[in-house]
Scaffold this active site. Structure first.
Site, PDB file in Angstrom:
ATOM      1  N   GLU A  17      -2.717   4.460  -3.243  1.00 26.84           N
ATOM      2  CA  GLU A  17      -3.312   6.036  -3.984  1.00 26.84           C
ATOM      3  C   GLU A  17      -3.823   6.956  -3.046  1.00 26.84           C
ATOM      4  O   GLU A  17      -4.283   6.730  -3.156  1.00 26.84           O
ATOM      5  CB  GLU A  17      -2.678   6.111  -5.215  1.00 26.84           C
ATOM      6  CG  GLU A  17      -3.484   5.845  -5.851  1.00 26.84           C
ATOM      7  CD  GLU A  17      -3.626   4.462  -6.755  1.00 26.84           C
ATOM      8  OE1 GLU A  17      -4.225   4.030  -7.792  1.00 26.84           O
ATOM      9  OE2 GLU A  17      -2.915   3.240  -6.451  1.00 26.84           O
ATOM     10  N   ASP A  55      -4.313   7.481 -17.893  1.00 28.37           N
ATOM     11  CA  ASP A  55      -4.682   6.658 -16.965  1.00 28.37           C
ATOM     12  C   ASP A  55      -5.722   6.609 -16.362  1.00 28.37           C
ATOM     13  O   ASP A  55      -6.226   7.779 -17.335  1.00 28.37           O
ATOM     14  CB  ASP A  55      -3.397   6.639 -15.603  1.00 28.37           C
ATOM     15  CG  ASP A  55      -3.000   6.361 -14.584  1.00 28.37           C
ATOM     16  OD1 ASP A  55      -4.220   5.606 -14.129  1.00 28.37           O
ATOM     17  OD2 ASP A  55      -2.469   5.909 -13.695  1.00 28.37           O
TER      18      ASP A  55
END
Length: 590
Positions: free
Chosen positions: A480, A283
């Site tokens: 997020e 990520d």
């Protein structure tokens, strides 16, 4: 114009499409220098790399972060940008095409004018694997029309705590829902990766990101291995069985160990036990978090690569990454066998995608971006995602004809609110951010002869002559991190004030809740005549109106247990807590 590399003489074995992919990969690998191999393992963000950089550093991949778009933000601009980067890749001696990744998580959501589908929580409410596969195919067409060949989707997280800001990216709180809706992978990738509009799918975030303590994004999932396997692993197993091309690692930790450095879970379980043959991507700056300190170190690079990460997303510090990995190979900390394995996996997918034969944008798909057919599919998905939670006195469906309807609330006429996060920008934003149909516009269009529809965001002007009031309220966009809710999960003061204004005139009130998760509404619910969970429907708000007026009966079922109070978080099916509404709940019309 003739773009470099668009016509290749199949002079070398790896350039010959008639040979088996494994043969082509082996031949290409045998011709590559260490610098070329490390370049393939490096993914840079479009804002920090140029087409010349792709050529010079042999970069294997480019990505757009959330909201990172060319100017103007149109499908054609994206295609032109993609082709420019690809020309840079094809100007290298071996002419290895780059692969470009984006987070198209509910439609091609970085592109203005694209079709925005309901977020995953809404799709989870449909329980319809065939519909979700169709959505995957539609997204693949729009993504292909902008050149992009790799989608960082689907999120197969199993969200176990609604405080988590990514709850809307989860298909549901039990693994069976996400596993059954892994059909989206087949939609994205097609029956074969070299199909005309197929794009590489990504199962993310491996593994346990939805199980962190307190719903803390990037936090710690404290679970036995048996529970990790029972709750969080099954959707990834389903994805591997569907041939998913890539898997993205989670920022989170399992029992205190960062996933980005977890060799057991990445190499032994995912690649070994589950038989995943695609490639693993980190990520955004994920390897930088392994030691908990800012700035990635040689030890972190080595830990990540040796754990089984094949391509590293280093948006801005990619030159430093290349230098560091080269040194770690030279000093023996990372074996060449690991570098070769990573390259074999990446190159295999590039060959399977047909990138060596068709490296540039297929412009025949560009007109599909935001097309009428895709918007019709999205409207169907919105209809099927609506969950009717209360309908006292059968106030719904609304009569189309000779009715007097008052509409209020901050999300009634707000495309940005109904799309939520990961729309045009990373966190999303309120307002008229992309073309679409608001819920209010859908209601107005559906209303028949003799029906009056009056709108006031705050509810001012309502009187007892109205037969029904519709309050469209809920959350404003977030993604997020910023979306984590550590305290109250109730409606805000403005929402409650609007509903009270409507109720004050004695008119029946229908609450349409636009949110990325269940909210704490138990105390207010007795005062509402009806409650419809609309989730984050995307650009096609007419799908909500379709259900309000009864053109389609509500069929959605809760993908998550609905709390009776925020103090119950986390609350999940089978944990002994008494919910307001259980998993799978959903009413319909008589």
């Amino acid at each position: 114009m003739t773009l470099p590399g668009s016509v290749q003489a199949a002079g070398l074995p790896y350039q010959d499409p008639s040979l088996p992919v494994a043969t082509r990969v082996a031949d290409l690998l045998s011709r590559m220098t260490l610098d070329e191999k490390i370049g393939q393992m490096t993914q840079a963000e479009r804002g920090s790399a140029t087409a010349t950089d792709v050529t010079t550093y042999r970069l294997g991949s480019i990505l757009s972060g959330g909201g990172s778009a060319p100017t103007p933000n149109t499908a054609t601009s994206w295609a032109d940008m993609y082709d420019s980067f690809q020309a840079g890749a094809l100007a290298t001696p071996l002419q290895i095409p780059m692969i470009y990744g984006v987070d198209a998580v509910h439609g091609h959501n970085n592109v203005v004018g694209a079709t925005i589908f309901p977020h995953n929580i809404g799709l989870g409410a449909t329980r319809d694997p065939a519909l979700v596969q169709q959505i995957g195919q539609a997204v693949a067409e729009e993504v292909s029309g902008t050149g992009i060949d790799w989608d960082f989707a689907p999120c197969l997280c199993v969200a176990r705590n609604d405080r988590w800001g990514r709850t809307y990216e989860s298909f549901g709180e039990v693994p069976s829902i996400a596993s059954s809706l892994s059909t989206i992978i087949t939609g994205l990738q097609g029956t074969s990766l070299n199909g005309p509009s197929s794009v590489l799918a990504t199962a993310k975030h491996y593994v346990g990101d939805g199980g962190t303590e307190g719903g803390d994004d990037q936090g710690n999932t404290v679970l036995s291995e048996a529970d990790l396997r029972a709750i969080h692993l099954p959707p990834f197993q389903a994805a591997v069985q569907r041939g998913v091309g890539s898997v993205m690692i989670s920022y989170s930790s399992w029992n205190g160990v960062k996933l980005h450095g977890n060799k057991y879970l990445i190499t032994d379980v995912l690649k070994g036990e589950l038989g995943f043959s695609g490639f693993v991507v980190s990520d955004w700056n994920g390897i930088d978090q392994i030691d908990g300190a800012s700035g990635f170190t040689a030890a972190e690079v080595t830990a990540a690569i040796n754990a089984g990460i094949d391509m590293v997303m280093v948006p801005t510090a990619w030159k430093n990454f290349i230098t560091t990995l080269r040194a770690e190979v030279a000093n023996g900390h990372v074996p060449m066998s690991r570098i070769d394995d990573a390259n074999r996996r990446i190159l295999t997918k590039k060959f399977e995608l047909g990138l060596f034969e068709k490296p540039y944008t297929d412009r025949s798909f560009t007109p599909t971006v935001g097309s009428a057919a895709h918007r019709a599919l999205a409207r169907q998905a919105v209809r099927q995602s609506q969950v009717l939670l209360k309908n006292a006195g059968n106030v719904l469906p609304l009569a189309k004809d000779n009715n007097k309807i008052f509409v209020a609330g901050k999300s009634a006429d707000n495309i940005g609110n109904q799309c939520g996060g990961w729309t045009i920008s990373w966190q999303g934003s309120s307002g008229n951010i992309t073309p679409g149909t608001s819920i209010l516009q859908g209601i107005r269009a559906a209303a028949g002869p003799g029906t009056t529809v009056t709108y006031s965001q705050r509810g001012t002007g309502i009187d007892s002559s109205y037969k029904v009031a519709v309050a469209v309220v809920g959350e404003t966009p977030y993604a997020e991190g910023q979306g984590d809710r550590t305290g109250s999960m109730s409606l805000d003061r403005d929402d409650l004030r609007v509903i009270n204004t409507l109720r004050g005139k004695g008119v029946p009130v229908v609450v349409v809740l636009v949110s990325g998760r269940p909210l704490d509404v138990a105390a207010e619910l007795p005062n509402w005549n009806a409650l419809l969970a609309a989730w984050l429907p995307g650009t096609e708000g007419a799908g909500v109106a379709d259900v309000l007026f009864g053109d389609y009966k509500p069929t959605g079922k809760l993908p998550s247990t609905w709390m009776a109070s925020v103090s119950q978080q986390p609350i999940n099916d089978g944990d002994g807590k008494t919910p307001l509404f259980p998993l799978g709940y959903g009413l319909t019309y008589p």
